[in-house]
Write a protein that holds these residues in place. Structure first.
Motif, mmCIF file in Angstrom:
data_model
loop_
_atom_site.group_PDB
_atom_site.id
_atom_site.type_symbol
_atom_site.label_atom_id
_atom_site.label_comp_id
_atom_site.label_asym_id
_atom_site.label_seq_id
_atom_site.Cartn_x
_atom_site.Cartn_y
_atom_site.Cartn_z
ATOM 1 N N ARG A 1 41.975 41.319 43.322
ATOM 2 C CA ARG A 1 43.096 40.798 44.099
ATOM 3 C C ARG A 1 43.750 41.889 44.945
ATOM 4 O O ARG A 1 43.533 43.070 44.721
ATOM 5 C CB ARG A 1 44.128 40.186 43.154
ATOM 6 C CG ARG A 1 44.805 41.205 42.236
ATOM 7 C CD ARG A 1 45.646 40.526 41.192
ATOM 8 N NE ARG A 1 44.801 39.850 40.227
ATOM 9 C CZ ARG A 1 45.272 39.062 39.272
ATOM 10 N NH1 ARG A 1 46.563 38.829 39.184
ATOM 11 N NH2 ARG A 1 44.464 38.488 38.424
ATOM 12 N N ASN A 2 44.524 41.485 45.926
ATOM 13 C CA ASN A 2 45.256 42.381 46.822
ATOM 14 C C ASN A 2 44.347 43.284 47.640
ATOM 15 O O ASN A 2 44.786 44.299 48.140
ATOM 16 C CB ASN A 2 46.269 43.235 46.037
ATOM 17 C CG ASN A 2 47.380 42.392 45.455
ATOM 18 O OD1 ASN A 2 47.707 41.343 45.987
ATOM 19 N ND2 ASN A 2 47.953 42.829 44.355
ATOM 20 N N GLY A 3 43.078 42.956 47.740
ATOM 21 C CA GLY A 3 42.196 43.683 48.638
ATOM 22 C C GLY A 3 41.682 44.990 48.117
ATOM 23 O O GLY A 3 40.949 45.676 48.803
ATOM 24 N N GLY A 4 42.031 45.404 46.898
ATOM 25 C CA GLY A 4 41.601 46.693 46.388
ATOM 26 C C GLY A 4 40.367 46.586 45.532
ATOM 27 O O GLY A 4 39.960 45.505 45.147
ATOM 28 N N TYR B 1 52.486 45.414 43.134
ATOM 29 C CA TYR B 1 51.777 45.041 44.360
ATOM 30 C C TYR B 1 50.835 46.171 44.742
ATOM 31 O O TYR B 1 51.252 47.334 44.862
ATOM 32 C CB TYR B 1 52.761 44.776 45.492
ATOM 33 C CG TYR B 1 52.094 44.411 46.807
ATOM 34 C CD1 TYR B 1 51.689 43.105 47.060
ATOM 35 C CD2 TYR B 1 51.866 45.373 47.780
ATOM 36 C CE1 TYR B 1 51.070 42.773 48.251
ATOM 37 C CE2 TYR B 1 51.252 45.046 48.982
ATOM 38 C CZ TYR B 1 50.864 43.746 49.211
ATOM 39 O OH TYR B 1 50.243 43.416 50.386
ATOM 40 N N ASP C 1 47.726 46.922 47.577
ATOM 41 C CA ASP C 1 46.940 46.480 48.736
ATOM 42 C C ASP C 1 46.113 47.669 49.217
ATOM 43 O O ASP C 1 46.645 48.606 49.814
ATOM 44 C CB ASP C 1 47.860 45.968 49.838
ATOM 45 C CG ASP C 1 47.074 45.329 50.993
ATOM 46 O OD1 ASP C 1 45.849 45.178 50.840
ATOM 47 O OD2 ASP C 1 47.678 44.990 52.014
ATOM 48 N N ASP C 2 44.830 47.639 48.931
ATOM 49 C CA ASP C 2 43.944 48.758 49.237
ATOM 50 C C ASP C 2 43.018 48.364 50.388
ATOM 51 O O ASP C 2 42.099 47.566 50.212
ATOM 52 C CB ASP C 2 43.125 49.109 47.999
ATOM 53 C CG ASP C 2 42.384 50.427 48.167
ATOM 54 O OD1 ASP C 2 41.672 50.816 47.235
ATOM 55 O OD2 ASP C 2 42.496 51.057 49.237
ATOM 56 N N LYS C 3 43.275 48.916 51.549
ATOM 57 C CA LYS C 3 42.464 48.623 52.737
ATOM 58 C C LYS C 3 41.562 49.797 53.099
ATOM 59 O O LYS C 3 41.042 49.871 54.210
ATOM 60 C CB LYS C 3 43.361 48.265 53.915
ATOM 61 C CG LYS C 3 44.167 46.987 53.698
ATOM 62 C CD LYS C 3 45.053 46.676 54.885
ATOM 63 C CE LYS C 3 45.858 45.399 54.657
ATOM 64 N NZ LYS C 3 46.771 45.101 55.783
#
Length: 431
Positions: A271-274, A332, A334-336
């Motif tokens: 989840r959260n892109g990581g 939270y 968010d790993d982009k």
């Protein structure tokens, strides 16, 4: 003032207990014989149906097993603890902060951990079987509580003793594993000398020049193109006195770039892109933790399998003394971040060495000059005897070493966003 009194007059209520599903104590408002809380005037301070045994003599066989006590009689009793094993079923029973001195527990109450003793402050005490005895943390920290950490696909629900999920967060993901960039050796060739210039003057030349170049894309075999006879004159002198030959040239294609190692996370994205990261769950209870009977000054934290006894606090903080196992979680993540593409610079550093020969006959048998020439050299000038006949030539590559390319890229790039940090500090269990 609340007091517990036992009068000489004993009420015979045994028959009544057998007849009532919820026996009501026959208690006078003027004269009371009771082990239940009363005021100075002898008035009962609890509902009459909550006073099951007004004296030991009223229940000679022990607490009657067929009695169901209403829930409102025992608001402070832990769930699962029998009424007769709970010293403080409601606040009025322990108004001074301690249970009555004459409270006599049935022997079977020992099996109910946390319900058969009380601390000096009126809080429940426990033998802490199946739990962990820990020292309460500083006031700025929350807990102790139960804490679990692992892969979210394996996450258990909060345990029965600490059923409230107070916080759930994730650890910070490491940078993506990008490996190392490498450039393969370039594909290429060493091109033989292409410019062969004969001069009517000795080196470094300056006289009349005559073209003695080989054909385009020459492979170096014997070639008689553009032969020059020995008696040929240029400006009144023999055309052949010296020759200048250009060095070989290396032509190479761009290098192919690739990674060495694992350029991508081995586990799937969560989840959260990581990338996959561990989940932490903080579980608490509305009820106060019982004191540990076997460890003075400590409280008993339920410790189901895979859970730890821990404190937690919003923000990133150093752990209090005695709580040194720190875990930093984030509400939270968010790993982009991704791995940059590998690239290669232009090929360079290659070398090539060539041997050339000049012949006075067309069959390349009578050698007039032979020498080596390499890439990077200034075009060499060779003196020849005036009037030398140049009928043919040959060339061969002695050695070719490919160039190399400098790799770049492959680093982690992009943004990592971490918000809502919470520090969890866990304690080793007391043995």
């Amino acid at each position: 003032m609340v007091r517990l009194a036992r009068a000489a007059f004993v009420l015979a209520v045994s028959a009544g207990l057998a007849a009532l599903a919820v026996p009501a104590c026959v208690v006078s408002s003027i004269t009371v014989g009771a082990d239940c809380p009363i005021d100075d005037d002898g008035n009962l301070l609890i509902p009459r149906e909550c006073c099951i045994c007004p004296s030991p003599e009223a229940c000679p066989a022990g607490f009657p097993k067929d009695v169901t006590v209403p829930d409102y009689c025992r608001p402070d009793c832990p769930e699962g603890i029998p009424y007769e094993c709970c010293p403080c079923p409601s606040p009025v029973w322990c108004s001074r902060g301690v249970p009555p001195d004459q409270w006599d527990f049935p022997d079977y109450c020992d099996q109910f951990d946390g319900g058969t003793d009380a601390g000096s402050d009126g809080s429940m005490s426990s033998l802490c079987t199946g739990g962990t005895c820990v020292t309460p943390g500083p006031a700025s920290w929350k807990g102790p509580m139960s804490f679990w950490q692992g892969w979210d696909i394996e996450a258990p629900s909060c345990p029965e003793d600490t059923p409230i999920l107070a916080f759930e967060g994730w650890t910070a993901p490491p940078p993506p594993s990008c490996g190392t960039c490498k450039c393969d050796a370039p594909e290429g060739t060493c091109k033989l000398p292409e410019t062969w210039t004969v001069d009517s003057q000795a080196c470094p030349g300056g006289g009349v020049k005559t073209n003695f170049d080989p054909p385009t894309n020459w492979d170096g075999t014997c070639n008689g193109d553009k032969s020059i006879l020995g008696d040929k004159l240029c400006g009144g002198v023999p055309c052949v006195r010296s020759i200048t030959i250009s060095p070989p040239v290396i032509e190479e294609l761009p290098c192919q770039a690739h990674h060495i190692g694992d350029p991508e996370p081995k586990v799937p994205k969560a989840r959260n892109g990581g990338p996959e990261i561990t989940l932490g769950r903080v579980c608490t209870s509305e009820s106060a933790l019982p004191n540990c009977i076997e460890a003075e000054g400590k409280v008993c934290v339920p410790k189901p399998p895979s859970f730890s006894a821990c404190l937690y606090r919003e923000g990133d903080h150093a752990c209090p003394e005695g709580w040194g196992e720190k875990t930093l979680l984030y509400g939270y993540v968010d790993d982009k971040r991704t791995c940059a593409e590998c690239e290669c610079g232009e090929p360079g550093g290659g070398t090539c060495s060539v041997k050339f020969r000049l012949f006075s006959d067309a069959a390349c048998t009578v050698v007039e000059e032979d020498s080596n020439i390499s890439t990077g050299m200034t075009a060499p000038c060779k003196d020849l005897m005036p009037g030398t006949q140049l009928s043919s030539k040959s060339a061969a590559i002695l050695e070719y070493t490919k160039g190399t390319c400098t790799p770049s890229g492959g680093n982690a790039e992009g943004e990592l966003v971490l918000l809502e940090p919470v520090t969890v500090c866990c304690s080793a269990p007391v043995t």
